[in-house]
Design an enzyme around this catalytic site. Sequence first.
Site, PDB file in Angstrom:
ATOM      1  CG  HIS A   1      -1.602 -12.666  32.850  1.00 31.44           C
ATOM      2  ND1 HIS A   1      -1.881 -11.496  32.213  1.00 31.44           N
ATOM      3  CD2 HIS A   1      -1.970 -12.462  34.143  1.00 31.44           C
ATOM      4  CE1 HIS A   1      -2.382 -10.628  33.063  1.00 31.44           C
ATOM      5  NE2 HIS A   1      -2.452 -11.184  34.252  1.00 31.44           N
TER       6      HIS A   1
ATOM      7  CE  LYS B   1      -5.135 -13.336  36.700  1.00 34.26           C
ATOM      8  NZ  LYS B   1      -4.232 -12.736  37.655  1.00 34.26           N
TER       9      LYS B   1
ATOM     10  CG  ASP C   1      18.903  -3.076  16.624  1.00 36.08           C
ATOM     11  OD1 ASP C   1      17.888  -3.447  16.021  1.00 36.08           O
ATOM     12  OD2 ASP C   1      19.096  -1.939  17.091  1.00 36.08           O
TER      13      ASP C   1
ATOM     14  CG  HIS D   1      -6.796 -10.060  30.701  1.00 35.25           C
ATOM     15  ND1 HIS D   1      -5.965 -10.935  30.073  1.00 35.25           N
ATOM     16  CD2 HIS D   1      -6.007  -9.030  31.122  1.00 35.25           C
ATOM     17  CE1 HIS D   1      -4.715 -10.467  30.116  1.00 35.25           C
ATOM     18  NE2 HIS D   1      -4.728  -9.315  30.737  1.00 35.25           N
TER      19      HIS D   1
ATOM     20  CE  LYS E   1      -4.214  -0.284  33.763  1.00 34.31           C
ATOM     21  NZ  LYS E   1      -3.687  -1.572  34.172  1.00 34.31           N
TER      22      LYS E   1
ATOM     23  CG  ASP F   1      -3.942  -3.208  29.144  1.00 34.58           C
ATOM     24  OD1 ASP F   1      -3.047  -3.960  28.726  1.00 34.58           O
ATOM     25  OD2 ASP F   1      -3.985  -2.788  30.320  1.00 34.58           O
TER      26      ASP F   1
HETATM   27  C1  BG6 Z   1      -2.168  -7.006  31.851  1.00 34.00           C
HETATM   28  C2  BG6 Z   1      -2.435  -5.569  31.506  1.00 34.00           C
HETATM   29  O1  BG6 Z   1      -2.460  -7.839  30.758  1.00 34.00           O
HETATM   30  O2  BG6 Z   1      -2.987  -7.376  32.943  1.00 34.00           O
HETATM   31  C3  BG6 Z   1      -2.202  -4.668  32.693  1.00 34.00           C
HETATM   32  O3  BG6 Z   1      -1.578  -5.174  30.441  1.00 34.00           O
HETATM   33  C4  BG6 Z   1      -2.987  -5.145  33.890  1.00 34.00           C
HETATM   34  O4  BG6 Z   1      -2.548  -3.324  32.406  1.00 34.00           O
HETATM   35  C5  BG6 Z   1      -2.753  -6.636  34.124  1.00 34.00           C
HETATM   36  O5  BG6 Z   1      -2.550  -4.410  35.024  1.00 34.00           O
HETATM   37  C6  BG6 Z   1      -3.697  -7.162  35.180  1.00 34.00           C
HETATM   38  O6  BG6 Z   1      -3.329  -8.477  35.496  1.00 34.00           O
HETATM   39  P1  BG6 Z   1      -3.675  -9.106  36.905  1.00 34.00           P
HETATM   40  O7  BG6 Z   1      -3.221 -10.519  36.791  1.00 34.00           O
HETATM   41  O8  BG6 Z   1      -2.940  -8.302  37.941  1.00 34.00           O
HETATM   42  O9  BG6 Z   1      -5.158  -8.968  37.066  1.00 34.00           O
END
Ligand code: BG6
Length: 512
Positions: free
Chosen positions: A202, A206, A111, A264, A364, A259
């Site tokens: 992330h 790309k 844990d 992003h 979404k 999110d």
């Molecule tokens: C993530 C989000 O950071 O990015 C997700 O938490 C989302 O909700 C995702 O689906 C989208 O990433 P990508 O690379 O598929 O555009």
Amino acid sequence: MDDVQQATDAPPIQTQYCEIPLKQYTMEPFAMMIFGGAGDLSQNMLMPALYHLYLDGELPKDFFVAGAGLPAMSDEEYRNLMSEAMKRNEEKLDQKKWTEFKERLYYISGDFSNNETYEQLRVLATELGKKCGNNIIYYLAVAPSFTEQVVKKLKEFNLCRGAFRTKLILEKPFGRDHASAVELNTVLLEAFDERQIYRIDHYLGKETVQNITFFRFSNTIFEELWNQHHIDNVQITVAESEGIRHRGEFYEGTGVVRDIVQNHLLQLVSLIAMEPPASFEAESLRDEKVKVLRSMVPLDPEDVDRNCVRGQFGPGLLDGKKLKGYRQSEGIREDSVTPTFFAGKFLIANWRWAGVPFYVRTGKRMPRRTTEIVIQFKQPPLKLFDANCNQLEPNLLVLKIQPDEDIFLRFGVKYPFSPNQIHPVKLEFSSQRTFHAEPHPVYEKLLVDCMEGDPTLFVRQDAVLAMWDAVDPINKRWEVKRPAFPNYESGTWGPPEADHLLERDGRRWLSV
Ligand code: BG6
């Protein structure tokens, strides 16, 4: 790419490949300790990425990976769990290579609140540390609620500085707003120095996102036009056809603004809007990005009401398939007011961008997955054309981030044999067709950068705070004003208000 050929018999002109001088980093032997080592992110992203790096010979001779967390299991059981995951993730797993790789895997059961977990971790880190020069990378692949606890324990057990040379990789979200991000950072900085912290967004891994800076700063023809004199507006769309998958609990507490928009989307805004950096050194680039974020015009409650649109998807049809609404998804309350769609207008108060709206939208369950940036240029100053036609189809520069990695420019030409018709056409570059390049797995790139100590593609704390400053007023306003949800059907481009937002300004979304 083909070399440029002259039309005469002269020898071909060789294409000159210019490389931006980048600081050279080297990868040292390391041990990576993944908190949440048995979780989804580890099974589906991190382990495949590490394995591919191993296959490609990109890892040093001495590297080790240890998962930490629950459920309890032995090293052998962990190796088996990861083998199963790899079989699911890889069409053709090279058994010999995988067997070599998995010998480097270890597991610490426990844990995150339990001291014993960290005692075990210290024993393992000391043992592996002897083989990798005490170079330890901690990866927090855990729910954000565990971050502070783990970091405090790492500090308490003297696992951050001192005998070990460490780095810490964190996944977003970094806090829930400005205040909590400051609090979180205080905890982080008591244990690590800023240069040891790697905050992952992330999107920055790309290829096409990295290409924004290369494209902008290697082409004078665009850079000269990249300002309020020539650009009418910028539109950024991050559309997903997926719903929330099995992440109901996470999403319910997060919503689209935290999110996607806070990270992003605003990272894309900063890359499009930044000034040329003094160099491609990490801090020069990151300085320029932060300057943009800090120049974003703060929103007051009336701005939020007028310039921000929220939505939540209801049931609908996508590619002929009937889909459930957000409120019917697993783990979601029947009266949830969590937004799954955002559209908004941001302004950047600086010399280059004054008065140019940045329209952004994300959602979404949209008709298709696409991330794209559309730069719309202004109309010609003089209307030489048909008096009935008060708008020519505008020049567009479109940077497609995914799924296709394309760039194209739209301009008008004379329609053949018509006396007066102007027809929009495209000049197009496709990364796949030109370089036969497949989309690059982002985690491989980001892991290598962290292992080598290159922070360029990671988010600095001042940027995190500036991004919260941009979105906090939206979340605050929406917390006190109840929406009428659901307000868009699955498989559509969001609520009609998202279109009205642009129509009011005499514009429209230019998704291409
Ligand atoms: C993530 C989000 O950071 O990015 C997700 O938490 C989302 O909700 C995702 O689906 C989208 O990433 P990508 O690379 O598929 O555009």
